[in-house]
Design a protein around this motif. Structure first.
Motif, short mmCIF file in Angstrom:
data_model
loop_
_atom_site.label_atom_id
_atom_site.label_comp_id
_atom_site.label_asym_id
_atom_site.label_seq_id
_atom_site.Cartn_x
_atom_site.Cartn_y
_atom_site.Cartn_z
N GLN A 114 0.80 -1.23 0.00
CA GLN A 114 0.00 0.00 0.00
C GLN A 114 0.83 1.28 0.00
OE1 GLN A 114 -3.21 -0.22 2.97
NE2 GLN A 114 -2.81 -2.41 3.12
N GLY A 115 2.03 1.24 -0.60
CA GLY A 115 2.90 2.42 -0.66
C GLY A 115 3.85 2.57 0.52
N ILE A 130 7.94 8.90 7.51
CA ILE A 130 6.82 9.13 8.43
C ILE A 130 7.41 9.54 9.77
CG2 ILE A 130 4.82 8.13 9.57
CD1 ILE A 130 4.73 6.08 7.23
N ASN A 131 7.20 10.78 10.16
CA ASN A 131 7.73 11.28 11.42
C ASN A 131 7.21 10.45 12.59
OD1 ASN A 131 9.18 13.32 10.15
ND2 ASN A 131 7.45 14.71 10.22
N SER A 132 8.04 10.24 13.57
CA SER A 132 7.73 9.51 14.80
C SER A 132 7.53 8.02 14.59
CB SER A 132 6.48 10.08 15.50
OG SER A 132 6.62 11.44 15.73
N SER A 133 7.77 7.49 13.40
CA SER A 133 7.57 6.06 13.17
C SER A 133 8.76 5.25 13.69
CB SER A 133 7.35 5.78 11.69
OG SER A 133 8.49 6.16 10.93
N HIS A 134 8.47 4.02 14.04
CA HIS A 134 9.48 3.09 14.56
C HIS A 134 9.51 1.86 13.65
CE1 HIS A 134 9.88 5.43 18.27
NE2 HIS A 134 8.59 5.68 18.08
N GLY A 135 10.54 1.77 12.85
CA GLY A 135 10.62 0.73 11.83
C GLY A 135 10.57 -0.69 12.34
N LEU A 141 -1.73 -2.53 8.37
CA LEU A 141 -3.00 -3.11 8.79
C LEU A 141 -3.84 -3.40 7.54
CD1 LEU A 141 -3.66 -0.89 11.92
CD2 LEU A 141 -2.78 -3.23 11.84
N ASP A 142 -4.53 -2.41 7.01
CA ASP A 142 -5.33 -2.58 5.81
C ASP A 142 -5.88 -1.22 5.40
OD1 ASP A 142 -6.35 -4.09 3.76
OD2 ASP A 142 -7.80 -5.18 4.97
N HIS A 143 -6.24 -1.09 4.14
CA HIS A 143 -6.91 0.11 3.62
C HIS A 143 -6.19 1.42 3.96
CE1 HIS A 143 -10.09 -2.55 2.46
NE2 HIS A 143 -10.25 -2.95 3.70
N GLY A 144 -4.85 1.42 3.89
CA GLY A 144 -4.07 2.63 4.14
C GLY A 144 -3.64 2.82 5.58
N TYR A 145 -4.15 2.02 6.48
CA TYR A 145 -3.78 2.12 7.90
C TYR A 145 -2.52 1.30 8.19
CZ TYR A 145 -8.34 4.19 9.01
OH TYR A 145 -9.44 5.01 9.08
N LYS A 155 -2.37 6.46 5.57
CA LYS A 155 -1.71 6.94 4.35
C LYS A 155 -0.50 7.82 4.68
CE LYS A 155 -5.58 6.26 1.32
NZ LYS A 155 -6.45 6.79 0.27
N GLY A 156 0.30 7.35 5.63
CA GLY A 156 1.55 8.01 5.97
C GLY A 156 1.45 9.13 6.98
N GLU A 157 0.25 9.49 7.39
CA GLU A 157 0.06 10.57 8.37
C GLU A 157 -0.30 9.97 9.73
OE1 GLU A 157 0.52 13.88 7.83
OE2 GLU A 157 1.16 13.37 5.80
N LYS A 158 0.34 10.49 10.77
CA LYS A 158 0.06 10.04 12.13
C LYS A 158 -1.36 10.46 12.53
CE LYS A 158 1.64 10.68 16.88
NZ LYS A 158 2.60 11.39 17.72
N ILE A 159 -2.09 9.54 13.15
CA ILE A 159 -3.43 9.85 13.66
C ILE A 159 -3.26 10.21 15.13
CG2 ILE A 159 -5.76 9.01 14.09
CD1 ILE A 159 -5.30 6.93 11.86
N ASN A 160 -3.34 11.49 15.43
CA ASN A 160 -3.14 11.96 16.80
C ASN A 160 -4.21 11.39 17.73
OD1 ASN A 160 -0.83 13.55 16.33
ND2 ASN A 160 -2.12 15.17 15.48
#
Length: 190
Positions: A114-115, A130-135, A141-145, A155-160
């Motif tokens: 999914q990109g 992706i800022n704050s991500s931990h590789g 998950l699915d559908h862009g999550y 889709k690459g943006e953190k969900i606060n």
């Protein structure tokens, strides 16, 4: 007569001449005896002898890699490989659609789905970190999550405010955690 035909065939093969060059069929790249072309335009400086078509977009020779017929600056052809979803890498860098991705650890870089892609230290969406991500804990998950041990992303943006430990995708558009429901990555009003 037989000797003459064999001699001609040996000469053709030694100069990499064939009646049908299968390396370029139904592909925008074409490798001729001495030159390489992309969609009818000669690729300046490409080495026809070592040139390899990796997919419809990426190719390489012994010295450089190419995307859509353009040389990728700073690439290393000998170690260059095309991955999935527009990604590629060599021993030192990773690329998305021919552009270098800054800060990547190429030795651990892999594509997901999914990109998304990741290395040991972070995750990437369509070539952007992706800022704050931990590789190490990042999963799709699915559908862009996606999520890691600490955060959730759409889709690459953190969900606060989303809680990673309980986050689940419900269907194509909705997801939830223990406290909230989300529609396409946005918290809904309860």
């Amino acid at each position: 007569m037989k000797k003459i035909l064999i001699t001609i065939l040996v000469i053709m093969l030694s100069f990499n001449i064939s009646f049908s060059d299968k390396r370029g069929n139904s592909n925008p790249y074409y490798i001729d005896t001495f030159d390489v072309y992309y969609k009818g335009s000669k690729i300046s400086g490409a080495n026809a002898y070592s040139f390899k078509i990796l997919d419809n977009w990426y190719a390489k020779d012994s010295f450089n890699a190419y995307y859509n017929g353009n040389k990728i600056s700073g690439s290393y052809g000998n170690s260059f490989i095309a991955l999935d979803y527009g990604y590629a890498k060599d021993n030192y860098n990773a690329y998305y659609k021919g552009n270098k991705i800054n800060g990547v650890f190429a030795s651990s870089f892999i594509t997901l789905d999914q990109g998304y892609a990741k290395d040991n230290y972070g995750a990437y969406y369509k070539g952007n970190k992706i800022n704050s991500s931990h590789g190490n804990s990042f999963i799709i998950l699915d559908h862009g999550y996606a999520k890691d041990n600490y955060n959730v992303y759409y889709k690459g943006e953190k969900i606060n405010g989303a809680h990673s430990f309980s986050f689940k995708v419900i269907n194509k558009e909705y997801a939830k955690d223990a406290f909230n429901t989300y529609y396409r990555g946005q918290k809904t009003n309860r």
